[in-house]
Design a protein around this motif. Structure first.
Motif, PDB file in Angstrom:
ATOM      1  N   TRP A 164      -5.297 -14.516  -9.058  1.00 45.88           N
ATOM      2  CA  TRP A 164      -4.053 -14.581  -8.287  1.00 45.88           C
ATOM      3  C   TRP A 164      -2.857 -14.135  -9.139  1.00 45.88           C
ATOM      4  N   ARG A 165      -2.800 -14.590 -10.376  1.00 45.44           N
ATOM      5  CA  ARG A 165      -1.681 -14.218 -11.237  1.00 45.44           C
ATOM      6  C   ARG A 165      -1.674 -12.706 -11.491  1.00 45.44           C
ATOM      7  N   ARG A 166      -2.858 -12.134 -11.696  1.00 39.29           N
ATOM      8  CA  ARG A 166      -2.927 -10.680 -11.886  1.00 39.29           C
ATOM      9  C   ARG A 166      -2.486  -9.945 -10.613  1.00 39.29           C
ATOM     10  N   ALA A 167      -2.945 -10.426  -9.481  1.00 39.80           N
ATOM     11  CA  ALA A 167      -2.575  -9.795  -8.210  1.00 39.80           C
ATOM     12  C   ALA A 167      -1.070  -9.877  -7.973  1.00 39.80           C
ATOM     13  N   LEU A 168      -0.474 -11.018  -8.292  1.00 41.26           N
ATOM     14  CA  LEU A 168       0.962 -11.193  -8.090  1.00 41.26           C
ATOM     15  C   LEU A 168       1.756 -10.234  -8.973  1.00 41.26           C
ATOM     16  N   GLN A 169       1.332 -10.077 -10.220  1.00 39.02           N
ATOM     17  CA  GLN A 169       2.036  -9.160 -11.119  1.00 39.02           C
ATOM     18  C   GLN A 169       1.991  -7.728 -10.593  1.00 39.02           C
ATOM     19  N   VAL A 170       0.822  -7.296 -10.151  1.00 40.55           N
ATOM     20  CA  VAL A 170       0.695  -5.928  -9.639  1.00 40.55           C
ATOM     21  C   VAL A 170       1.483  -5.767  -8.348  1.00 40.55           C
ATOM     22  N   ALA A 171       1.463  -6.789  -7.478  1.00 43.14           N
ATOM     23  CA  ALA A 171       2.225  -6.716  -6.228  1.00 43.14           C
ATOM     24  C   ALA A 171       3.718  -6.566  -6.513  1.00 43.14           C
ATOM     25  N   LEU A 172       4.234  -7.341  -7.456  1.00 44.84           N
ATOM     26  CA  LEU A 172       5.647  -7.247  -7.814  1.00 44.84           C
ATOM     27  C   LEU A 172       5.991  -5.871  -8.381  1.00 44.84           C
ATOM     28  N   MET A 173       5.182  -5.404  -9.325  1.00 42.40           N
ATOM     29  CA  MET A 173       5.481  -4.120  -9.960  1.00 42.40           C
ATOM     30  C   MET A 173       5.356  -2.969  -8.976  1.00 42.40           C
ATOM     31  N   SER A 174       4.349  -3.001  -8.115  1.00 39.25           N
ATOM     32  CA  SER A 174       4.185  -1.940  -7.122  1.00 39.25           C
ATOM     33  C   SER A 174       5.350  -1.932  -6.147  1.00 39.25           C
ATOM     34  N   GLY A 175       5.776  -3.120  -5.724  1.00 38.49           N
ATOM     35  CA  GLY A 175       6.899  -3.200  -4.794  1.00 38.49           C
ATOM     36  C   GLY A 175       8.184  -2.659  -5.384  1.00 38.49           C
TER      37      GLY A 175
END
Length: 295
Positions: free
Chosen positions: A17-28
């Motif tokens: 989840w933490r990895r997914a959240l980081q990528v979601a933030l950076m992609s956004g």
């Protein structure tokens, strides 16, 4: 209140989840910034086209056993470079050249994949995203590419805006329009590639265009738009990720639906350019002027 806090904090117990959240933030954030230039130039078509152009690189990488993301990036950059060069011919409009080459690239990908039996399941994550399966290495790659893209966008901001607003005037001022086109295509390609794992090839256009479109409705100032777009993109990505965890549904699809919902709210309620504001303006204009009383 405790239920809300539990909903917000419970996923943090999981590394994925933490990895997914980081990528979601950076992609956004990255897609919001780069997408602002795309929307300003009226090039929404290129986002979809670039998403198709990475397909042959992914196909070749899959058949050859290489990294899919690297293969997609190489193919996207080569095709974008070809489009930028050929579209300098003024007899051909940019959207026509984009349609020709990116459709050809997608066709090439299909032909290459047809040589590999049993490929459909392996490419499902590429087509529809697999943000919950991201590794630590993927997070680092997205972070490095994201920082480079944001730095390039800041460095070339003024020149890219000038070339987008009036290309002939930009040429008259001595700006290297061809190289600016190549730079923009390259940034769009890389922004799409780092977002593929979040929402997939099919939905990546929404993350690139929709936040910038929503920001465009909220302000007339380009600088403010480029601040609002990454906020909308990152916020929608995080919200969609939380909703996918709560309802056990596809993360990529919910991210796209969330950012689309934000766009519709802006389209309806934006203070100057929203539907309600325009209706109020029309109503005031249509109202008869008061008749002065007789003395």
């Amino acid at each position: 209140m405790n239920g809300v806090l539990d909903f917000l904090t419970e996923p943090w117990a999981y590394d994925f989840w933490r990895r997914a959240l980081q990528v979601a933030l950076m992609s956004g954030v990255v897609c919001g910034v780069i997408g602002s230039h795309v929307v300003l130039r009226g090039m929404a078509f290129i986002g979809d086209a670039v998403a198709h152009s990475v397909f042959p690189g992914v196909a070749v990488a899959f058949v050859s056993g290489f990294d899919l993301v690297v293969g997609g990036a190489v193919a996207g950059l080569l095709t974008a470079l070809l489009v930028a060069v050929v579209s300098q011919n003024r007899r051909l409009k940019e959207d026509s050249v984009i349609g020709i080459f990116f459709a050809a690239a997608f066709g090439l990908g299909i032909v290459v994949l047809s040589t590999a039996p049993g490929y459909s399941g392996s490419l499902e994550s590429f087509l529809f995203g697999s943000i919950l399966g991201i590794s630590d290495g993927d997070v680092r790659n997205v972070a490095v590419v994201g920082v480079v893209l944001l730095a390039l966008a800041a460095l070339l901001h003024t020149k890219l805006v000038a070339a987008s607003v009036d290309r002939e005037q930009a040429r008259a001022l001595g700006l290297p329009v061809l190289w600016l086109d190549i730079a923009l295509y390259t940034m769009v390609t890389l922004a799409i590639v780092i977002s593929l794992q979040a929402v997939g090839n099919v939905l990546v256009l929404a993350l690139l265009i929709t936040p910038a479109g929503a920001a465009r409705l909220l302000t007339d100032r380009l600088g403010v738009m480029m601040l609002l777009a990454p906020v909308i993109g990152a916020g929608s990505s995080v919200a969609g990720l939380y909703l996918s965890y709560r309802w056990d549904l596809a993360a990529g699809g919910l991210i796209v639906l969330t950012v689309t919902a934000v766009f519709l709210l802006c389209w309806f309620f934006a203070p100057r350019h929203g539907l309600l504001a325009k209706l109020r303006t029309r109503t005031r204009r249509a109202s008869p002027a008061p008749v002065p009383e007789a003395p």
